[in-house]
Motif scaffolding. Sequence first.
Motif, PDB file in Angstrom:
ATOM      1  N   ARG A 192      82.941  -8.087  73.204  1.00 17.94           N
ATOM      2  CA  ARG A 192      84.305  -7.572  73.328  1.00 17.94           C
ATOM      3  C   ARG A 192      85.154  -8.472  74.225  1.00 17.94           C
ATOM      4  N   ASP A 238      77.229  -5.982  73.815  1.00 17.10           N
ATOM      5  CA  ASP A 238      78.465  -5.427  73.247  1.00 17.10           C
ATOM      6  C   ASP A 238      79.661  -5.780  74.131  1.00 17.10           C
ATOM      7  N   THR A 250      80.090  -6.118  62.169  1.00 17.65           N
ATOM      8  CA  THR A 250      80.010  -5.941  63.627  1.00 17.65           C
ATOM      9  C   THR A 250      80.442  -4.541  64.036  1.00 17.65           C
ATOM     10  N   ASN A 274      75.645   2.481  69.310  1.00 20.59           N
ATOM     11  CA  ASN A 274      76.124   3.461  70.281  1.00 20.59           C
ATOM     12  C   ASN A 274      75.712   4.875  69.892  1.00 20.59           C
ATOM     13  N   TRP A 330      77.730  -1.934  65.761  1.00 20.46           N
ATOM     14  CA  TRP A 330      77.863  -1.448  67.133  1.00 20.46           C
ATOM     15  C   TRP A 330      78.123   0.061  67.164  1.00 20.46           C
TER      16      TRP A 330
END
Length: 832
Positions: A177, A173, A283, A291, A287
């Motif tokens: 980013r 992740d 995406t 999380n 994610w």
Amino acid sequence: MTSLEVNAQNEDSGPGGYAAARLLLLHEKERSGPPRRTALARLTDDWLAGLFAAAAPPRGTALVAVGGYGRSELSPRSDLDLLLLHDGTADKAAIAALADRIWYPVWDLGLALDHSVRTPAEARATAADDLKVHLGLLDARPLAGDAGLFAALRTTVLADWRNQAPRRLPELDALCRERAERMGELQFLLEPDLKEARGGLRDAQALRAVAASWLADAPREGLDRARRRLLDTRDALHLATGRATDRLALQEQDAVAAELGLLDADTLLREVYEAARTISYATDVTWREVNRVLKARSARPRLRSLLGGRSGAGRTGGKPPIERTPLAEGVVEMDGEVVLARTARPERDPVLPLRAAAAAAQSGLPLSPHAVRRLAATAPPLPVPWPAEAREELVTLLGAGEATVPVWEALEAEGIVTRLLPDWERVRCRPQRNPVHTWTVDRHLVETAVRAASLTRRVGRPDLLLVAALLHDIGKGWPGDHSVAGETIARDLAARVGFDRTDTATVATAVRHHLLLVETATRRDLDDPATVESVAAAVGTLGTLELLHALTEADALATGPAAWSSWRASLVADLVKRVAGVLAGEPLPDPEAAAPSAEQERLAIEALRTGEPVLALHTRDEHTADPDDSDPDDSASDEAVPEPVGVELVIALPDQPGVLPAVAGVLALHRLTVRAADLRAVDLPTGLGSGSVLVLDWRVAAEYGSLPEAARLRADLVRALDGSLDIPARLAEREAAYPRRRGLTAPPPRVTVAAADSRLATVIEVRAQDAPGLLHRIGRALEGAAVRVRSAHVSTLGANAVDTLYVTRPDGSLLPPEEAVDLARTLEAALG
């Protein structure tokens, strides 16, 4: 197997046979996209397997494709990612010889190769240290050799990935980013990197890796199609350029579009943006789910400890109760997302999609993708016109600020926005080729509403401001002037949303004239009564004026950093103040009767006394630029330090030919950007001497932040006027070194006579590529045409300059229409 591949197999397994078959395959027009990539991978598999077999490999060895080759996603210029796997029993020299007999033929063909030689233990250890290696091994595929050796590695690699998911996925992740921050968002870039930008092929690969962890999965709707579109575009890019590149440069887009059979480059970009948007949304959702799961896993041991171990957890049923917090009718918060309440009946509630979206945006929470999908599938369409509740929920959604964007994207992903506002489809993912624009048309509209949400305290009707912000560029999906087309569309949509006739007319007027204030303020003479009167006539009311003022700022801020500045803000505020006076019935001052300022008179006297130029430099800030502006609701009024809006340069010198080009040239040499120039002849009292003095009041900005000394400016101006400083030659040197984007040709300049209805001067508008000394060249052409320049106003956005010139005959009269047209043609020829 095709006849082409059979023929390739029957030929010599050396590079020549493979190269010929590869070339034929890449030029087969009837086979493209996934079939060609699969065929190219199969052809390459057979060739490499032949090389492996011909090298008489030792026992316990295998050749493995990894990464994109492992996924059989070979584009025409793709790298070959290969792993030579061995069990460690063979002699090192034999393994090295085997590697050479495979690698060197690949290099001989000029193919890029990413290769490694490892045992399963070494491959596993490298993957543990290098996330990118681990990702490549997740897509590993056997080509030749010991199948059992590969199968054992594959099993181990997948098991490691799943066991280490709580540690590796946050690492992945963070990697995604960082890459997005560095490369930007593919769906908004004019020259996107199809692989590395956010929403590109790397993110699609990351989603596959998340799915392989069994921890979460991406939304599948449209994802494979989006990935195929990006791969097809990369294939066409490789074929069009003959290079291994992932960057869709501007100069290649027409050729790529033709290769794909698309209408034009805009169609290509729109399809690429659609694909990137699908991957970006998947995406975000994926994610968020990762999380959430990781957070829940980490909370369970603490929860068991608080409940006194497993027995305590057992007394509560083993799981904590899930909290559902009501947000609106039929809408609740659960586990950090906005979902539908158990009692919700979306099939009976057409307002529920807007109510859920508004509640999510106001709470700063994401809309559950499952909830959005259910709403899209079951909620009935809203009646037309909308009921008041639906209109209010739309305004609430738009007024939530930054939180509006992800909620709007969730609605877009399931087609709800287009169902609510049918004309939205024409602007969806539509590119804007002006580099000043940061966003596509649809995203720019949403961003403008976001900016407008912070300005609602300045207007009497915040709802009209937010809706006008959302619709102001809606006409860009239609041919012709987008403001004119947008007015009609906005009128229809405002009525559809449920506004009454008066409010609908106000929204339509705001859309029609959303560029009026900034274009007038930066390109017209505000001291000319005709300028202010024309704006007042178009606006009509004070309420519409304040609405346009806020919309102008929101639009510019949402466009990009080059579209708004304190200088532009001060000019627009000055115009708004003058127009408000006219609408309130106040008379406009006569510019001809205005006396020179005390400083102008002082400098004029000094110039007349010495016979040479005299000048003064003053830094202007936002307070001195508009000293009467004291709006208590203006958020900028709380700033402790005023922001500079430029420099005022006042020059006085005896009236003589060549003043305008000389001053403009000197300023260009000193890297001062001209924003506006006012020129006036001052006749001094007879007691102070005889003769006319020319006073020039310039607004300039330093190109690199530092101002030259006034003495140096004056010295160069004296040299320019007496001919000892060759400005054209110096500027030619600068222009030769001026950076231009390779492959782009600027359109020719265009000069027109503007329909400004000025009673003071004829208005000439010059549109050209911005370059050092542009105003100097314009001034030289005007000197040759024997006209007098009253004022000049310079507006620059990106590489485009719009210079507006107020000119008269030498006696101060307006140019007859035929003379004005001839002057425009003369200027155009001189600049061309």
